[in-house]
Design a protein around this motif. Sequence first.
Motif, mmCIF file in Angstrom:
data_model
loop_
_atom_site.group_PDB
_atom_site.id
_atom_site.type_symbol
_atom_site.label_atom_id
_atom_site.label_comp_id
_atom_site.label_asym_id
_atom_site.label_seq_id
_atom_site.Cartn_x
_atom_site.Cartn_y
_atom_site.Cartn_z
ATOM 1 N N ALA A 250 23.547 29.119 -8.636
ATOM 2 C CA ALA A 250 23.462 29.476 -10.057
ATOM 3 C C ALA A 250 24.370 30.662 -10.350
ATOM 4 N N PHE A 251 24.378 31.663 -9.470
ATOM 5 C CA PHE A 251 25.228 32.836 -9.685
ATOM 6 C C PHE A 251 26.706 32.456 -9.656
ATOM 7 N N ALA B 106 24.410 31.722 -16.997
ATOM 8 C CA ALA B 106 25.323 31.018 -17.895
ATOM 9 C C ALA B 106 25.865 31.900 -19.021
ATOM 10 N N GLY B 107 25.121 32.890 -19.437
ATOM 11 C CA GLY B 107 25.527 33.713 -20.566
ATOM 12 C C GLY B 107 26.461 34.861 -20.244
ATOM 13 N N TYR B 108 26.739 35.075 -18.973
ATOM 14 C CA TYR B 108 27.609 36.189 -18.600
ATOM 15 C C TYR B 108 29.062 35.869 -18.927
ATOM 16 N N GLU B 109 29.734 36.871 -19.465
ATOM 17 C CA GLU B 109 31.168 36.743 -19.744
ATOM 18 C C GLU B 109 31.905 37.796 -18.932
ATOM 19 N N VAL C 171 16.085 40.086 -15.635
ATOM 20 C CA VAL C 171 15.980 38.678 -15.992
ATOM 21 C C VAL C 171 15.073 38.047 -14.951
ATOM 22 N N GLY C 172 14.004 37.427 -15.390
ATOM 23 C CA GLY C 172 12.956 36.981 -14.488
ATOM 24 C C GLY C 172 13.105 35.610 -13.887
ATOM 25 N N TYR C 173 14.327 35.127 -13.729
ATOM 26 C CA TYR C 173 14.567 33.885 -12.993
ATOM 27 C C TYR C 173 16.040 33.817 -12.625
ATOM 28 N N THR C 174 16.373 32.853 -11.782
ATOM 29 C CA THR C 174 17.765 32.677 -11.373
ATOM 30 C C THR C 174 18.270 31.271 -11.665
#
Length: 114
Positions: free
Chosen positions: A23-24, A32-35, A92-95
């Motif tokens: 996921a990372f 997914a939201g990281y830019e 953030v409480g999940y990966t």
Amino acid sequence: MKVAILVREETMKRCTGKGCLNAFFQRKDAFAGYEGDIELITFSHADGDIDHKIETMIKNGVDVVHLSTCMRGKAPNYEVLAKRLSEHFDVVGYTHGSKEGKGQETIIMKKVTK
């Protein structure tokens, strides 16, 4: 953006971390939201000396801590740990997997500013 992932120690006895790391590195699910640039600074279990781990993450410039999906599903201290971490980091409480938890709601907290 500097990221830490904390997982459940009991799960790590049988888990390779593939779900969290995929996921990372693929920037999906919770990532997914990281830019822009993101750097994985810490991949560790959440047990042991959490104060020392927090100090080390602060020294290494961690911005956000992701609690693994297994933490959300199985750790009895999930909420307490998230609140403790939010004193220093966004949490953030999940990966990986669905943002909605099956048993517990996913915690997403901004760093507490004083």
